[in-house]
Design an enzyme around this catalytic site. Structure first.
Site, PDB file in Angstrom:
ATOM      1  CG  ASP A  16       2.710  -2.388   0.678  1.00 23.51           C
ATOM      2  OD1 ASP A  16       3.232  -1.311   1.031  1.00 23.51           O
ATOM      3  OD2 ASP A  16       1.865  -2.985   1.382  1.00 23.51           O
ATOM      4  CD  GLU A  17       1.938   3.192   1.086  1.00 25.75           C
ATOM      5  OE1 GLU A  17       1.004   3.953   0.822  1.00 25.75           O
ATOM      6  OE2 GLU A  17       2.290   2.913   2.242  1.00 25.75           O
TER       7      GLU A  17
END
Length: 426
Positions: free
Chosen positions: A119-120
């Site tokens: 998620d990053e």
């Protein structure tokens, strides 16, 4: 960054974007956000994504975080803090699909994308400025695309270095943007507690506190030799550089995955080794599928076992040839499990991990005697094709649509047992 309360950092450090080509894009409460996008009726309520009561929190909405709930917290502790929370079981297939889509959005901006987790990611947008405008405009575009396509939000930090960009995205949460101009980098860092620095956990922070260093500003003003005496030569020099905003690392696209693994906590401590082995079969199958999805094979298999007294044991072994076949991973994992001294204690958690990854198309496969007696890769090829067929069924009907028969369990009262002996698989 620490899970402790974030300092009240001001949001306006200036508007100059010169030299600020590094973006850190971080999804807001990613797993929970994906669930809310699918269940909009839960918006505004405290939601926790995680397993059963003996599992851990994978993600929590900001409404749940207000009660002190955070990722990796035992589920029982989270529910004591927030008894009215809605608990949603994880759907990793959906999270993976959304993650892939988000990374495609980022790749449309620039080829210089370094994904660091599901998620990053970091981006270097220096080459995209002429086409898309300044970094703040690019950040607005990314956030709008992610929201429009997937119904989730992300926060973006903009800075001249990766380290500061990551800090800025944390301070921009939720659903915000924080620009730290190059000229304001030192002032921004010196407003933070020392625990904000990468590599400063509880033990390192305690070591620095004993020397009277509690803020980044105090660390920066301390001689390097003193910091090194507190935390070690290499770590001390690194932290001193970070305290002055020195971080020369570039964005590195195509970062290689180091390992692939899966683990699971039993609902009740499990004393039957057959059940533990059945779970290892399921986990090995899961790892093999992820290897095939990524076009990889692995050479080293490791197992992780946590007993009821919370003692964690690991064992590993390197295979004669790399593989992406679940049965081969399982047979090695089963042998490793048999060699673990449980001291007569039941098992709380079991995990399987594959390391030594390499692209499948370039891997050298050594034939076994069985393989040499057959066509092509022999039995191994047959097993691989069978497992790929299972992949196709799962892709169409979901991960639970088909599983190895020996991994299935039937309930007998408060516990589970395998339908037949796992040993028969060999």
């Amino acid at each position: 960054m620490s899970r402790g309360p974030r300092p009240d950092v001001r949001r306006d450090w200036g508007t100059s974007e010169d030299g600020c080509s590094i973006l850190h894009v971080d999804m807001d409460a990613f797993f929970a956000s994906v669930e809310l996008a699918r269940r909009p009726q839960l918006r505004g309520r405290p939601v926790i994504v995680g397993g059963a009561a003996r599992g851990v929190v994978l993600a929590a909405t900001y409404e749940a975080r207000a009660f002190g709930v955070h990722a990796a917290m035992p589920m029982q502790a989270a529910l004591r803090l927030c008894p009215n929370a809605v608990v949603v079981p994880p759907d990793h297939r959906s999270y993976h699909e959304v993650s892939v889509g988000v990374m495609e959005v980022l790749s449309d901006v620039t080829a210089l994308v370094e994904q660091v987790s599901i998620d990053e990611a970091f981006l270097d947008v220096a080459g995209a400025r002429r086409r898309m405008g300044p970094p703040t405009a690019i950040a607005a575009h990314i956030r709008a695309q992610v929201r429009a396509r997937y119904g989730i939000t992300c926060s973006v930090g903009i800075a001249s270095t990766k380290f500061v960009a990551k800090l800025a995205s944390g301070h921009a949460k939720p659903d915000g943007v924080l620009l730290v101009p190059r000229a304001a980098t030192v002032d921004y860092l010196h407003a933070l507690p020392v625990g904000a620095l990468w590599g400063v956990g509880e033990r390192t922070a305690a070591a620095l506190h004993r020397w009277g260093i509690t803020t980044v500003a105090e660390l920066a003003d301390t001689e390097v030799a003193t910091v090194q005496r507190a935390v070690g030569k290499v770590a001390g020099a690194h932290l001193h550089d970070l305290a002055w905003g020195r971080d020369p690392r570039p964005v590195e696209p195509g970062r290689d995955e180091k390992s692939i693994g899966a683990e699971e906590t039993f609902a009740v401590d499990e004393g039957d080794l057959g059940v533990v082995q059945a779970k290892a079969l399921e986990l090995a199958d899961r790892c093999a599928r992820r290897l095939r999805q990524r076009g990889l094979v692995g050479r080293t298999v490791s197992v992780k076992v946590r007993t009821s007294d919370f003692r964690t044991l690991t064992r590993s072994r390197t295979l004669a040839a790399p593989t992406d076949v679940g049965r081969e991973l399982y047979l090695e994992a089963r042998t490793l499990l048999a060699g673990v001294d449980l001291r007569g204690l039941p098992v709380r958690l079991v995990g399987v991990r594959v390391e030594g990854l390499e692209p499948a198309h370039g891997a050298v496969r050594q034939l076994t005697l069985d393989d040499a007696a057959g066509e092509g890769d022999g039995p191994r090829a047959d097993r691989r094709e069978a497992e790929r067929a299972m992949d196709q069924v799962r892709d169409r009907f979901g991960g639970a649509a088909i599983r190895p028969a020996a991994a299935l369990t039937v309930s007998t009262g408060d516990r589970s047992t395998t339908t037949f002996q796992v040993a028969d698989l060999s």
